[in-house]
Motif scaffolding. Structure first.
Motif, PDB file in Angstrom:
ATOM      1  N   LEU A 153      20.231  -7.503 -10.780  1.00 18.60           N
ATOM      2  CA  LEU A 153      21.544  -7.058 -10.310  1.00 18.60           C
ATOM      3  C   LEU A 153      21.413  -5.820  -9.413  1.00 18.60           C
ATOM      4  O   LEU A 153      21.965  -5.774  -8.316  1.00 18.60           O
ATOM      5  N   ARG A 154      20.638  -4.828  -9.873  1.00 21.20           N
ATOM      6  CA  ARG A 154      20.433  -3.607  -9.072  1.00 21.20           C
ATOM      7  C   ARG A 154      19.702  -3.919  -7.774  1.00 21.20           C
ATOM      8  O   ARG A 154      20.048  -3.390  -6.713  1.00 21.20           O
ATOM      9  N   LEU A 155      18.703  -4.794  -7.847  1.00 20.32           N
ATOM     10  CA  LEU A 155      17.927  -5.169  -6.669  1.00 20.32           C
ATOM     11  C   LEU A 155      18.817  -5.874  -5.644  1.00 20.32           C
ATOM     12  O   LEU A 155      18.764  -5.579  -4.450  1.00 20.32           O
ATOM     13  N   ARG A 156      19.654  -6.785  -6.104  1.00 22.24           N
ATOM     14  CA  ARG A 156      20.570  -7.483  -5.193  1.00 22.24           C
ATOM     15  C   ARG A 156      21.504  -6.499  -4.500  1.00 22.24           C
ATOM     16  O   ARG A 156      21.768  -6.622  -3.301  1.00 22.24           O
ATOM     17  N   LYS A 157      22.020  -5.521  -5.240  1.00 24.20           N
ATOM     18  CA  LYS A 157      22.913  -4.517  -4.641  1.00 24.20           C
ATOM     19  C   LYS A 157      22.190  -3.740  -3.545  1.00 24.20           C
ATOM     20  O   LYS A 157      22.740  -3.488  -2.480  1.00 24.20           O
ATOM     21  N   LYS A 158      20.948  -3.375  -3.794  1.00 26.62           N
ATOM     22  CA  LYS A 158      20.177  -2.599  -2.825  1.00 26.62           C
ATOM     23  C   LYS A 158      19.800  -3.425  -1.605  1.00 26.62           C
ATOM     24  O   LYS A 158      19.621  -2.886  -0.513  1.00 26.62           O
ATOM     25  N   LEU A 159      19.666  -4.737  -1.770  1.00 25.67           N
ATOM     26  CA  LEU A 159      19.316  -5.604  -0.651  1.00 25.67           C
ATOM     27  C   LEU A 159      20.511  -5.895   0.257  1.00 25.67           C
ATOM     28  O   LEU A 159      20.334  -6.402   1.364  1.00 25.67           O
ATOM     29  N   GLY A 160      21.704  -5.586  -0.200  1.00 24.92           N
ATOM     30  CA  GLY A 160      22.903  -5.751   0.629  1.00 24.92           C
ATOM     31  C   GLY A 160      23.107  -7.182   1.085  1.00 24.92           C
ATOM     32  O   GLY A 160      23.247  -8.097   0.275  1.00 24.92           O
ATOM     33  N   ASP A 161      23.105  -7.396   2.417  1.00 18.77           N
ATOM     34  CA  ASP A 161      23.352  -8.720   2.984  1.00 18.77           C
ATOM     35  C   ASP A 161      22.291  -9.746   2.586  1.00 18.77           C
ATOM     36  O   ASP A 161      22.521 -10.949   2.701  1.00 18.77           O
ATOM     37  N   MET A 162      21.142  -9.280   2.147  1.00 23.80           N
ATOM     38  CA  MET A 162      20.060 -10.194   1.750  1.00 23.80           C
ATOM     39  C   MET A 162      20.087 -10.508   0.252  1.00 23.80           C
ATOM     40  O   MET A 162      19.193 -11.166  -0.262  1.00 23.80           O
ATOM     41  N   ALA A 163      21.112 -10.045  -0.440  1.00 24.77           N
ATOM     42  CA  ALA A 163      21.196 -10.232  -1.894  1.00 24.77           C
ATOM     43  C   ALA A 163      21.128 -11.697  -2.312  1.00 24.77           C
ATOM     44  O   ALA A 163      20.546 -12.028  -3.337  1.00 24.77           O
ATOM     45  N   ASP A 184       0.826  -1.215   0.000  1.00 24.02           N
ATOM     46  CA  ASP A 184       0.000   0.000   0.000  1.00 24.02           C
ATOM     47  C   ASP A 184       0.855   1.259   0.000  1.00 24.02           C
ATOM     48  O   ASP A 184       0.568   2.220  -0.704  1.00 24.02           O
ATOM     49  N   GLN A 185       1.907   1.247   0.798  1.00 22.40           N
ATOM     50  CA  GLN A 185       2.791   2.415   0.879  1.00 22.40           C
ATOM     51  C   GLN A 185       3.957   2.323  -0.104  1.00 22.40           C
ATOM     52  O   GLN A 185       4.757   3.254  -0.195  1.00 22.40           O
ATOM     53  N   ARG A 186       4.048   1.167  -0.799  1.00 25.77           N
ATOM     54  CA  ARG A 186       5.143   0.898  -1.734  1.00 25.77           C
ATOM     55  C   ARG A 186       6.484   1.170  -1.049  1.00 25.77           C
ATOM     56  O   ARG A 186       7.328   1.908  -1.536  1.00 25.77           O
ATOM     57  N   GLN A 187       6.638   0.540   0.092  1.00 28.28           N
ATOM     58  CA  GLN A 187       7.812   0.765   0.914  1.00 28.28           C
ATOM     59  C   GLN A 187       8.445  -0.570   1.287  1.00 28.28           C
ATOM     60  O   GLN A 187       7.747  -1.533   1.609  1.00 28.28           O
ATOM     61  N   VAL A 188       9.775  -0.599   1.239  1.00 28.14           N
ATOM     62  CA  VAL A 188      10.534  -1.784   1.620  1.00 28.14           C
ATOM     63  C   VAL A 188      11.500  -1.375   2.721  1.00 28.14           C
ATOM     64  O   VAL A 188      12.166  -0.343   2.619  1.00 28.14           O
ATOM     65  N   LYS A 189      11.570  -2.208   3.765  1.00 37.86           N
ATOM     66  CA  LYS A 189      12.499  -1.948   4.868  1.00 37.86           C
ATOM     67  C   LYS A 189      13.264  -3.219   5.188  1.00 37.86           C
ATOM     68  O   LYS A 189      12.706  -4.313   5.162  1.00 37.86           O
ATOM     69  N   ILE A 190      14.550  -3.038   5.501  1.00 40.78           N
ATOM     70  CA  ILE A 190      15.369  -4.128   6.000  1.00 40.78           C
ATOM     71  C   ILE A 190      15.835  -3.713   7.385  1.00 40.78           C
ATOM     72  O   ILE A 190      16.476  -2.675   7.535  1.00 40.78           O
ATOM     73  N   ILE A 206      14.501   1.102   2.167  1.00 37.58           N
ATOM     74  CA  ILE A 206      15.318   0.856   0.976  1.00 37.58           C
ATOM     75  C   ILE A 206      14.613   1.522  -0.200  1.00 37.58           C
ATOM     76  O   ILE A 206      13.423   1.275  -0.432  1.00 37.58           O
ATOM     77  N   ASP A 207      15.333   2.359  -0.936  1.00 35.35           N
ATOM     78  CA  ASP A 207      14.761   3.029  -2.099  1.00 35.35           C
ATOM     79  C   ASP A 207      14.831   2.113  -3.316  1.00 35.35           C
ATOM     80  O   ASP A 207      15.919   1.717  -3.736  1.00 35.35           O
ATOM     81  N   LEU A 208      13.658   1.777  -3.852  1.00 32.39           N
ATOM     82  CA  LEU A 208      13.578   0.935  -5.039  1.00 32.39           C
ATOM     83  C   LEU A 208      12.821   1.670  -6.136  1.00 32.39           C
ATOM     84  O   LEU A 208      11.894   2.433  -5.855  1.00 32.39           O
ATOM     85  N   THR A 209      13.194   1.381  -7.381  1.00 33.13           N
ATOM     86  CA  THR A 209      12.432   1.905  -8.515  1.00 33.13           C
ATOM     87  C   THR A 209      11.112   1.140  -8.569  1.00 33.13           C
ATOM     88  O   THR A 209      10.988   0.063  -7.959  1.00 33.13           O
ATOM     89  N   PRO A 210      10.113   1.638  -9.305  1.00 33.23           N
ATOM     90  CA  PRO A 210       8.852   0.897  -9.425  1.00 33.23           C
ATOM     91  C   PRO A 210       9.040  -0.527  -9.955  1.00 33.23           C
ATOM     92  O   PRO A 210       8.402  -1.463  -9.457  1.00 33.23           O
ATOM     93  N   ILE A 211       9.918  -0.711 -10.917  1.00 26.93           N
ATOM     94  CA  ILE A 211      10.164  -2.057 -11.469  1.00 26.93           C
ATOM     95  C   ILE A 211      10.807  -2.948 -10.424  1.00 26.93           C
ATOM     96  O   ILE A 211      10.406  -4.100 -10.243  1.00 26.93           O
ATOM     97  N   GLU A 212      11.820  -2.438  -9.715  1.00 27.09           N
ATOM     98  CA  GLU A 212      12.473  -3.230  -8.678  1.00 27.09           C
ATOM     99  C   GLU A 212      11.477  -3.619  -7.590  1.00 27.09           C
ATOM    100  O   GLU A 212      11.484  -4.753  -7.112  1.00 27.09           O
ATOM    101  N   PHE A 213      10.611  -2.691  -7.213  1.00 18.66           N
ATOM    102  CA  PHE A 213       9.606  -2.965  -6.196  1.00 18.66           C
ATOM    103  C   PHE A 213       8.659  -4.074  -6.662  1.00 18.66           C
ATOM    104  O   PHE A 213       8.413  -5.043  -5.938  1.00 18.66           O
ATOM    105  N   ASP A 214       8.124  -3.941  -7.872  1.00 18.27           N
ATOM    106  CA  ASP A 214       7.189  -4.941  -8.398  1.00 18.27           C
ATOM    107  C   ASP A 214       7.850  -6.311  -8.553  1.00 18.27           C
ATOM    108  O   ASP A 214       7.231  -7.347  -8.300  1.00 18.27           O
TER     109      ASP A 214
END
Length: 120
Positions: free
Chosen positions: A92-102, A34-40, A45-53
C-alpha cells in the motif's frame, strides 16, 4: 524427490535474496541497486529499505506472483504469521509512493502480488 524439490526451493529463495548490481528500467521507473535509488521520470523516490527490496524483487520478476508468505520470508527474512498485514501495508505504501505507476503492482486475489508484465 522431496529433497531435490526442497533444494530447488532453497536455491530460488537464495536467488531472490541475492543483490544484483545492474540497474533495472521498467517503463519510466529506474532502480539502481548499488546506489539503492529509485527514480520515476528522473525524479528520485524515497523508499524505506523494505519498500526498496520489495520493489527490487518484483522488478526482477515481472509477471511472477509472490505469495505474502514468500515475500515476508524473502524480503523481511521472517516467518509468516496468519493475519500479519506487513506485506499488504508495505505494498500500500509502495503504491502511494509510485503515484501514477501504482497500478503496475497487481494483486493476485487470494495469492499475493505481482508486477504487471509489459507488452513486448
Amino acid at each position: 524427490a522431496l529433497l531435490r524439490r526442497m533444494e530447488r526451493v532453497l536455491q530460488i529463495v537464495s536467488e531472490d535474496r541475492e543483490k544484483r548490481a545492474l540497474p533495472i528500467t521498467y517503463q519510466s521507473l529506474t532502480l539502481d541497486p548499488d546506489q539503492r535509488q529509485v527514480k520515476i521520470e528522473g525524479r528520485p523516490i524515497d523508499l524505506t529499505p523494505i519498500e526498496f527490496d520489495l520493489l527490487y524483487l518484483l522488478l526482477r520478476n515481472p509477471g511472477r506472483v509472490f505469495s505474502r508468505t514468500y515475500l515476508l520470508e524473502t524480503v523481511w527474512d521472517q516467518v509468516y504469521v496468519e493475519g500479519d498485514r506487513s506485506v499488504d501495508n508495505a505494498i500500500l505504501r509502495l503504491r502511494k509512493k509510485l503515484g501514477d505507476m501504482a497500478d503496475t503492482i497487481e494483486t493476485a486475489w487470494g495469492t499475493g502480488y505481482r508486477l504487471r508484465k509489459t507488452e513486448e
